[in-house]
Design a protein around this motif. Structure first.
Motif, PDB file in Angstrom:
ATOM      1  N   VAL A 278       0.803  -1.356  -0.466  1.00  0.00           N
ATOM      2  CA  VAL A 278       0.845   0.093   0.151  1.00  0.00           C
ATOM      3  C   VAL A 278       0.616   1.646   0.442  1.00  0.00           C
ATOM      4  O   VAL A 278      -0.170   2.251  -0.283  1.00  0.00           O
ATOM      5  CB  VAL A 278      -1.257   0.038   1.468  1.00  0.00           C
ATOM      6  N   HIS A 279       1.744   1.226   0.673  1.00  0.00           N
ATOM      7  CA  HIS A 279       3.201   2.304   0.758  1.00  0.00           C
ATOM      8  C   HIS A 279       3.680   2.708  -0.586  1.00  0.00           C
ATOM      9  O   HIS A 279       3.738   4.287  -0.922  1.00  0.00           O
ATOM     10  CB  HIS A 279       4.011   2.116   1.536  1.00  0.00           C
ATOM     11  N   GLU A 280       3.614   1.862  -1.016  1.00  0.00           N
ATOM     12  CA  GLU A 280       4.657   1.718  -2.366  1.00  0.00           C
ATOM     13  C   GLU A 280       3.324   2.116  -3.685  1.00  0.00           C
ATOM     14  O   GLU A 280       4.126   2.417  -4.484  1.00  0.00           O
ATOM     15  CB  GLU A 280       5.225   0.318  -2.661  1.00  0.00           C
ATOM     16  N   VAL A 281       2.573   1.709  -3.978  1.00  0.00           N
ATOM     17  CA  VAL A 281       1.634   2.286  -4.655  1.00  0.00           C
ATOM     18  C   VAL A 281       1.288   3.712  -4.419  1.00  0.00           C
ATOM     19  O   VAL A 281       1.175   4.072  -5.451  1.00  0.00           O
ATOM     20  CB  VAL A 281       0.274   1.583  -3.666  1.00  0.00           C
ATOM     21  N   ASN A 282       1.300   4.374  -3.630  1.00  0.00           N
ATOM     22  CA  ASN A 282       1.625   5.750  -3.361  1.00  0.00           C
ATOM     23  C   ASN A 282       2.236   6.182  -3.898  1.00  0.00           C
ATOM     24  O   ASN A 282       2.530   7.458  -4.537  1.00  0.00           O
ATOM     25  CB  ASN A 282       1.309   6.620  -1.451  1.00  0.00           C
TER      26      ASN A 282
END
Length: 406
Positions: A278-282
């Protein structure tokens, strides 16, 4: 290629944003491309020459040795198949090399066009007087900005050609990329190996992570976004980082290659992997922003840290959603939540002492979220993000000014 006096004077105003590749380098690349093309032809020729000999051998001999030879010869690792694979890889490498030459030649022509336009415009501006020169100076600023942007795009496309060739060739060769490395600058090969690695993606970790993501609204949305936008997602056992210095990186996103990697899958829980996703998709949503080439050093650092903070906020929100599904009413106590609640408790006490009305729901969220983001920002600075992004800004500025890094 030598520029005439007028064009040379124009180029002096643009060379920092429009470096011209060296002609000797282009000649060398053309020679290398032809050599690889010739190698592909020779490998195919050799494969055709040895095939009749092998057929004659198996036709005139019998026994277990002959059977073993025939099985080896016609197997996946047989000489004729390996030679054919090598020929295909040589052809791909030749095509990739030629494509790079064409792209660099197109860049040269584009720069020459703008130089000629500026030279003619300057002559007209001088004839028109001060106002004409002011208009020309404005045009010069516009051309510099356009060429600076086009330079980045040209480098990206050249990188895509190189990486694309390597990806296709890797699918043909099962061994190390020993045939391809010498053709391209070492930095691009390292970039490819760093992004994709030679080891396969950990598909079991992917399956478990995606199962968890699918349980929450935020996880489903992040997973759907990555798929819809064609982001390549890889799960790696062990550490990820550059080849010379591995780092215990939980995950990263490569803007240029549009590749998202999740690391340490053999040491972390599926919940932790899902939060990292989720963090890296940001980061993927903000591909190529902030741009260090369009921003001052400190401005870029602050914007990059703000993106990190936003990613950590989303990671917290996903963890909270997952926790509530498993155990309604539970609260995930992490840096975000702790700072959030501490800020609200402090403000509540201050209002009680001042005999002011209690906080509304909207005020609680505003005060808590502001404090939580400030805490996450301090956490990023303590982890070295400020220094890292400063170094990245410096590196990108040097890359822009140095044509040898193409």
């Amino acid at each position: 290629m030598e520029l005439s006096g007028a064009l040379a004077s124009m180029y002096a105003l643009l060379k920092d944003v429009a470096p011209l590749p060296d002609d000797d380098d282009e000649a060398e690349r053309l020679a290398v491309g032809r050599a690889w093309s010739e190698l592909g032809g020779e490998l195919r020729k050799t494969a055709k020459q040895i095939e009749p000999t092998a057929e004659h051998l198996t036709a005139t001999n019998q026994g277990t040795d002959t059977d073993a030879f025939q099985a080896m010869w016609h197997g996946e690792e047989g000489p004729s198949r390996r030679l054919a694979a090598g020929a295909t890889v040589a052809d791909l490498t030749a095509a990739g090399t030629m494509a790079v030459v064409v792209l660099r030649a197109a860049w040269k022509l584009l720069v020459l066009y703008h130089l000629a336009v500026l030279a003619v415009a300057l002559a007209r501006a001088l004839a028109a007087g001060p106002l004409g020169y002011f208009i020309w100076a404005s045009r010069l600023v516009g051309v510099r900005l356009a060429l600076r942007t086009l330079l980045l795009q040209a480098r990206k496309h050249i990188g895509e050609v190189v990486i694309g060739t390597l990806v296709r060739a890797k699918g043909i060769l099962t061994g190390p990329l020993f045939l391809i490395g010498p053709v391209y600058p070492a930095g691009l090969v390292l970039q490819y190996l760093t992004a994709y690695g030679l080891e396969p993606s950990d598909e079991e970790a992917r399956r478990k992570t995606e199962e968890l993501l699918a349980q929450t609204p935020m996880g489903r949305e992040a997973l759907a976004w990555a798929r819809e936008h064609g982001v390549t997602v890889l799960f790696h056992k062990g550490e990820i980082g550059n080849l010379s210095e591995k780092t215990r990186t939980a995950g990263n996103y490569n803007d240029g290659l549009d590749v998202l990697r999740i690391g340490l899958t053999d040491q972390r829980s599926p919940e932790d992997l899902a939060e990292t996703f989720v963090h890296e998709v940001n980061h993927a949503r903000n591909q190529n922003t902030p741009d260090p080439l369009r921003m001052g050093r400190q401005e870029y650092i602050e914007a990059a840290i703000a993106e990190e903070v936003e990613g950590n906020v989303k990671k917290h929100e996903f963890a909270q959603q997952l926790a509530e599904i498993r155990n309604p009413g539970v609260t995930v106590l992490d840096t975000y939540r702790s700072a959030y609640e501490n800020a609200i408790n402090k403000e509540t006490q201050n209002r009680i002492l001042a005999k002011q009305p209690p906080l509304t729901g909207g005020e609680e969220h505003r005060i808590g979220d502001q404090a939580a983001r400030a805490a996450l920002r301090e956490e990023c600075i303590a982890a070295g993000y400020e220094k890292n992004y400063g170094t990245e800004w410096d590196r990108r500025q040097l890359l822009l000014l140095n044509p040898d890094n193409w």
